[in-house]
Design a protein around this motif. Structure first.
Motif, PDB file in Angstrom:
ATOM      1  N   GLY A  15       0.675  -1.267   0.106  1.00  0.00           N
ATOM      2  CA  GLY A  15       0.073  -0.100   0.110  1.00  0.00           C
ATOM      3  C   GLY A  15       0.788   1.405  -0.068  1.00  0.00           C
ATOM      4  N   GLY A  16       2.181   1.233   0.480  1.00  0.00           N
ATOM      5  CA  GLY A  16       2.863   2.365   0.082  1.00  0.00           C
ATOM      6  C   GLY A  16       3.395   2.973   1.613  1.00  0.00           C
ATOM      7  N   SER A  17       2.647   2.520   2.609  1.00  0.00           N
ATOM      8  CA  SER A  17       3.063   3.290   3.887  1.00  0.00           C
ATOM      9  C   SER A  17       4.460   2.808   4.488  1.00  0.00           C
ATOM     10  CB  SER A  17       2.180   2.591   5.035  1.00  0.00           C
ATOM     11  OG  SER A  17       2.645   3.198   6.310  1.00  0.00           O
ATOM     12  N   GLU A  18       5.172   4.058   4.884  1.00  0.00           N
ATOM     13  CA  GLU A  18       6.509   3.685   5.390  1.00  0.00           C
ATOM     14  C   GLU A  18       6.872   2.734   6.553  1.00  0.00           C
ATOM     15  OE1 GLU A  18       8.504   7.215   5.676  1.00  0.00           O
ATOM     16  OE2 GLU A  18       8.101   8.200   3.727  1.00  0.00           O
ATOM     17  N   SER A  19       6.079   2.603   7.309  1.00  0.00           N
ATOM     18  CA  SER A  19       6.228   1.854   8.609  1.00  0.00           C
ATOM     19  C   SER A  19       4.652   1.440   9.214  1.00  0.00           C
ATOM     20  CB  SER A  19       7.050   2.692   9.844  1.00  0.00           C
ATOM     21  OG  SER A  19       6.179   3.803   9.953  1.00  0.00           O
ATOM     22  N   LEU A  20       4.898   0.420  10.240  1.00  0.00           N
ATOM     23  CA  LEU A  20       3.779  -0.040  10.891  1.00  0.00           C
ATOM     24  C   LEU A  20       4.007   0.452  12.382  1.00  0.00           C
ATOM     25  CD1 LEU A  20       3.120  -3.413   9.451  1.00  0.00           C
ATOM     26  CD2 LEU A  20       1.775  -1.640   9.076  1.00  0.00           C
ATOM     27  N   ASN A  21       2.617   0.449  13.127  1.00  0.00           N
ATOM     28  CA  ASN A  21       2.751   0.468  14.371  1.00  0.00           C
ATOM     29  C   ASN A  21       3.515  -0.581  15.164  1.00  0.00           C
ATOM     30  OD1 ASN A  21       1.331  -0.344  17.130  1.00  0.00           O
ATOM     31  ND2 ASN A  21       0.756   1.785  17.060  1.00  0.00           N
ATOM     32  N   ALA A  22       4.172  -0.279  16.150  1.00  0.00           N
ATOM     33  CA  ALA A  22       5.210  -1.432  16.776  1.00  0.00           C
ATOM     34  C   ALA A  22       4.111  -2.792  17.220  1.00  0.00           C
ATOM     35  CB  ALA A  22       5.926  -0.703  17.857  1.00  0.00           C
ATOM     36  N   SER A  23       3.119  -2.407  17.621  1.00  0.00           N
ATOM     37  CA  SER A  23       2.366  -3.520  18.239  1.00  0.00           C
ATOM     38  C   SER A  23       1.869  -4.383  16.949  1.00  0.00           C
ATOM     39  CB  SER A  23       1.374  -2.981  19.145  1.00  0.00           C
ATOM     40  OG  SER A  23       0.356  -2.075  18.411  1.00  0.00           O
ATOM     41  N   ILE A  24       1.573  -3.647  15.881  1.00  0.00           N
ATOM     42  CA  ILE A  24       0.993  -4.310  14.631  1.00  0.00           C
ATOM     43  C   ILE A  24       2.140  -5.089  14.049  1.00  0.00           C
ATOM     44  CG2 ILE A  24      -0.083  -4.150  12.337  1.00  0.00           C
ATOM     45  CD1 ILE A  24      -2.011  -3.478  14.670  1.00  0.00           C
ATOM     46  N   ALA A  25       3.179  -4.328  13.933  1.00  0.00           N
ATOM     47  CA  ALA A  25       4.376  -5.297  13.223  1.00  0.00           C
ATOM     48  C   ALA A  25       4.635  -6.376  14.185  1.00  0.00           C
ATOM     49  CB  ALA A  25       5.661  -4.247  13.307  1.00  0.00           C
ATOM     50  N   ALA A  26       4.754  -6.322  15.431  1.00  0.00           N
ATOM     51  CA  ALA A  26       4.976  -7.528  16.385  1.00  0.00           C
ATOM     52  C   ALA A  26       4.093  -8.502  16.368  1.00  0.00           C
ATOM     53  CB  ALA A  26       4.877  -7.031  17.919  1.00  0.00           C
ATOM     54  N   SER A  27       2.960  -8.068  15.973  1.00  0.00           N
ATOM     55  CA  SER A  27       1.587  -9.098  15.754  1.00  0.00           C
ATOM     56  C   SER A  27       1.784 -10.112  14.671  1.00  0.00           C
ATOM     57  CB  SER A  27       0.106  -8.202  16.126  1.00  0.00           C
ATOM     58  OG  SER A  27       0.029  -7.824  17.225  1.00  0.00           O
ATOM     59  N   ILE A  28       2.120  -9.095  13.430  1.00  0.00           N
ATOM     60  CA  ILE A  28       2.200  -9.886  12.359  1.00  0.00           C
ATOM     61  C   ILE A  28       3.268 -10.940  12.287  1.00  0.00           C
ATOM     62  CG2 ILE A  28       2.907  -9.460   9.931  1.00  0.00           C
ATOM     63  CD1 ILE A  28       1.384  -6.814   9.908  1.00  0.00           C
ATOM     64  N   CYS A  29       4.603 -10.676  12.930  1.00  0.00           N
ATOM     65  CA  CYS A  29       5.720 -11.414  13.054  1.00  0.00           C
ATOM     66  C   CYS A  29       5.387 -12.537  13.870  1.00  0.00           C
ATOM     67  CB  CYS A  29       6.709 -10.560  13.597  1.00  0.00           C
ATOM     68  SG  CYS A  29       7.421  -9.323  12.459  1.00  0.00           S
ATOM     69  N   ILE A  30       4.675 -12.223  14.990  1.00  0.00           N
ATOM     70  CA  ILE A  30       4.332 -13.480  16.050  1.00  0.00           C
ATOM     71  C   ILE A  30       3.407 -14.404  15.248  1.00  0.00           C
ATOM     72  CG2 ILE A  30       3.238 -13.953  18.030  1.00  0.00           C
ATOM     73  CD1 ILE A  30       4.202 -11.233  19.106  1.00  0.00           C
ATOM     74  N   TYR A  31       2.415 -13.878  14.657  1.00  0.00           N
ATOM     75  CA  TYR A  31       1.393 -14.952  13.942  1.00  0.00           C
ATOM     76  C   TYR A  31       2.087 -15.898  12.790  1.00  0.00           C
ATOM     77  CZ  TYR A  31      -2.590 -16.619  11.383  1.00  0.00           C
ATOM     78  OH  TYR A  31      -3.484 -17.323  10.709  1.00  0.00           O
ATOM     79  N   GLU A  32       3.097 -14.870  11.956  1.00  0.00           N
ATOM     80  CA  GLU A  32       3.737 -15.778  10.832  1.00  0.00           C
ATOM     81  C   GLU A  32       4.603 -16.786  11.496  1.00  0.00           C
ATOM     82  OE1 GLU A  32       5.093 -17.196   7.263  1.00  0.00           O
ATOM     83  OE2 GLU A  32       3.196 -16.069   7.937  1.00  0.00           O
ATOM     84  N   VAL A  33       5.294 -16.721  12.454  1.00  0.00           N
ATOM     85  CA  VAL A  33       6.020 -17.546  13.239  1.00  0.00           C
ATOM     86  C   VAL A  33       5.297 -18.708  13.825  1.00  0.00           C
ATOM     87  CG1 VAL A  33       7.676 -18.103  15.182  1.00  0.00           C
ATOM     88  CG2 VAL A  33       7.902 -15.960  13.840  1.00  0.00           C
ATOM     89  N   MET A  34       4.067 -18.402  14.231  1.00  0.00           N
ATOM     90  CA  MET A  34       3.193 -19.496  14.957  1.00  0.00           C
ATOM     91  C   MET A  34       2.608 -20.191  13.628  1.00  0.00           C
ATOM     92  SD  MET A  34      -0.585 -19.116  16.401  1.00  0.00           S
ATOM     93  CE  MET A  34      -1.098 -18.856  14.720  1.00  0.00           C
ATOM     94  N   ARG A  35       2.289 -19.657  12.411  1.00  0.00           N
ATOM     95  CA  ARG A  35       1.743 -20.299  11.365  1.00  0.00           C
ATOM     96  C   ARG A  35       2.629 -21.372  11.065  1.00  0.00           C
ATOM     97  NH1 ARG A  35       1.775 -20.342   6.052  1.00  0.00           N
ATOM     98  NH2 ARG A  35       3.386 -18.736   5.852  1.00  0.00           N
ATOM     99  N   GLN A  36       4.216 -21.075  10.688  1.00  0.00           N
ATOM    100  CA  GLN A  36       4.861 -21.760  10.437  1.00  0.00           C
ATOM    101  C   GLN A  36       5.129 -22.905  11.412  1.00  0.00           C
ATOM    102  OE1 GLN A  36       8.611 -20.526   8.649  1.00  0.00           O
ATOM    103  NE2 GLN A  36       7.615 -18.575   7.698  1.00  0.00           N
ATOM    104  N   MET A  37       5.042 -22.593  12.548  1.00  0.00           N
ATOM    105  CA  MET A  37       5.465 -23.833  13.599  1.00  0.00           C
ATOM    106  C   MET A  37       4.308 -24.777  13.606  1.00  0.00           C
ATOM    107  SD  MET A  37       7.302 -21.730  16.732  1.00  0.00           S
ATOM    108  CE  MET A  37       9.158 -21.186  16.724  1.00  0.00           C
ATOM    109  N   ASN A  38       3.057 -24.149  13.412  1.00  0.00           N
ATOM    110  CA  ASN A  38       2.052 -25.189  13.347  1.00  0.00           C
ATOM    111  C   ASN A  38       1.977 -26.065  12.148  1.00  0.00           C
ATOM    112  OD1 ASN A  38       1.060 -24.453  15.801  1.00  0.00           O
ATOM    113  ND2 ASN A  38      -0.518 -22.875  14.910  1.00  0.00           N
ATOM    114  N   ILE A  39       2.457 -25.721  10.909  1.00  0.00           N
ATOM    115  CA  ILE A  39       2.536 -26.382   9.530  1.00  0.00           C
ATOM    116  C   ILE A  39       3.591 -27.349   9.685  1.00  0.00           C
ATOM    117  CG2 ILE A  39       3.188 -26.047   7.351  1.00  0.00           C
ATOM    118  CD1 ILE A  39       1.713 -23.278   7.064  1.00  0.00           C
ATOM    119  N   ASN A  40       4.863 -26.949  10.466  1.00  0.00           N
ATOM    120  CA  ASN A  40       6.053 -27.569  10.618  1.00  0.00           C
ATOM    121  C   ASN A  40       6.067 -28.804  11.605  1.00  0.00           C
ATOM    122  OD1 ASN A  40       6.868 -26.622   8.068  1.00  0.00           O
ATOM    123  ND2 ASN A  40       7.825 -24.765   9.306  1.00  0.00           N
ATOM    124  N   ILE A  41       4.740 -28.871  12.466  1.00  0.00           N
ATOM    125  CA  ILE A  41       4.879 -29.766  13.509  1.00  0.00           C
ATOM    126  C   ILE A  41       5.295 -31.323  13.055  1.00  0.00           C
ATOM    127  CG2 ILE A  41       3.436 -30.772  15.358  1.00  0.00           C
ATOM    128  CD1 ILE A  41       2.168 -28.188  15.846  1.00  0.00           C
TER     129      ILE A  41
END
Length: 263
Positions: A237-263
């Motif tokens: 979308g072109g925004s330069e940055s994300l709110n820190a809590s939003i960025a953290a949430s996206i990262c945490i979710y992606e890690v959790m998603r991969q960990m669940n897939i790779n169990i």
């Protein structure tokens, strides 16, 4: 049940609560913090020490395993509004002892995600990150010295009780945490804008640490140099940055998603 009733702002406990609400130095000196709101009070575990539960006469006392009846203090509506840190008080708060947390006490699992927060300044951001970390199974959170106070009323309120449910370490420098993590052979994944891979292209290891940086400046250059991987969240979308809590949430979710897939 017999409760002490207070109608004066000159009561020593009431005066102490006002100072705990306002000043980090007082909270640290007394090793106490305020938990406000019925739901958050009910989240207090039995191993936490509650000095007092403060309520108004009209409110039924919340049930919590950490609370004994002798610690209840009933105050008038006027007194409660004066000591509350919220605009719409629920009429219940607890004065709680801070837990003792030593970095050397942290044991690292063979599998799992950890979170390192560097110089987070906004209370809402910190509280939201802690709540998200709890929801998605983060094993522990490391908060660097110089960050917003974990036990400030706004942070505690924003966690909605989640700060009671995972180990949280404070007052260490980033380098201290990283040294401890590297000794445990836990790789660091930092958020960055340059020389970084898109987060969905990274294959996270079974145990790892996400590093989230300051709201304005991001992760420091020192920490970036100590990191094992750099990752970025693509923003078409072109925004330069994300709110820190939003960025953290996206990262945490992606890690959790991969960990669940790779169990």
């Amino acid at each position: 049940m017999q409760n002490n009733s207070v109608s004066s702002m000159q009561n020593p406990i009431i005066k102490s609560i006002l100072q705990l609400q306002k000043k980090k130095t007082v909270r640290r000196k007394e090793n106490l913090f305020i938990v406000e709101g019925i739901r958050s009070i009910q989240e207090i575990p039995a191993n936490y020490q509650v000095r007092y539960l403060i309520t108004t006469p009209e409110l039924a006392l919340p049930k919590t395993p950490a609370l004994e009846e002798k610690k209840c203090l009933v105050v008038t509506e006027e007194v409660y509004k004066a000591i509350s840190d919220t605009t719409t008080p629920q009429g219940a708060m607890a004065v709680v002892e801070m837990p003792v947390t030593k970095l050397t006490d942290q044991n690292f699992d063979k599998r799992g995600m950890y979170l390192l927060l560097e110089n987070i300044q906004d209370p809402g951001n910190l509280g939201t990150i802690i709540r998200t970390a709890h929801a998605f199974g983060v094993k522990a959170i490391f908060i660097t010295k110089g960050s917003v106070d974990l036990y400030s009323p706004k942070v505690v309120r924003a966690t909605m009780g989640s700060l009671f449910h995972l180990p949280i370490y404070i007052d260490y420098e980033a380098e201290d945490y990283i040294t401890h993590l590297k000794q445990a052979k836990i790789p660091l994944y930092v958020t960055a804008l340059e020389e970084a891979q898109p987060i969905y292209d990274i294959r996270f290891e079974k145990k790892m640490t996400i590093v989230i940086g300051n709201e304005g400046n991001g992760v420091s250059e020192t920490v970036k140099q100590m990191a094992d991987y750099k990752m970025m969240i693509p923003m078409p979308g072109g925004s330069e940055s994300l709110n820190a809590s939003i960025a953290a949430s996206i990262c945490i979710y992606e890690v959790m998603r991969q960990m669940n897939i790779n169990i």
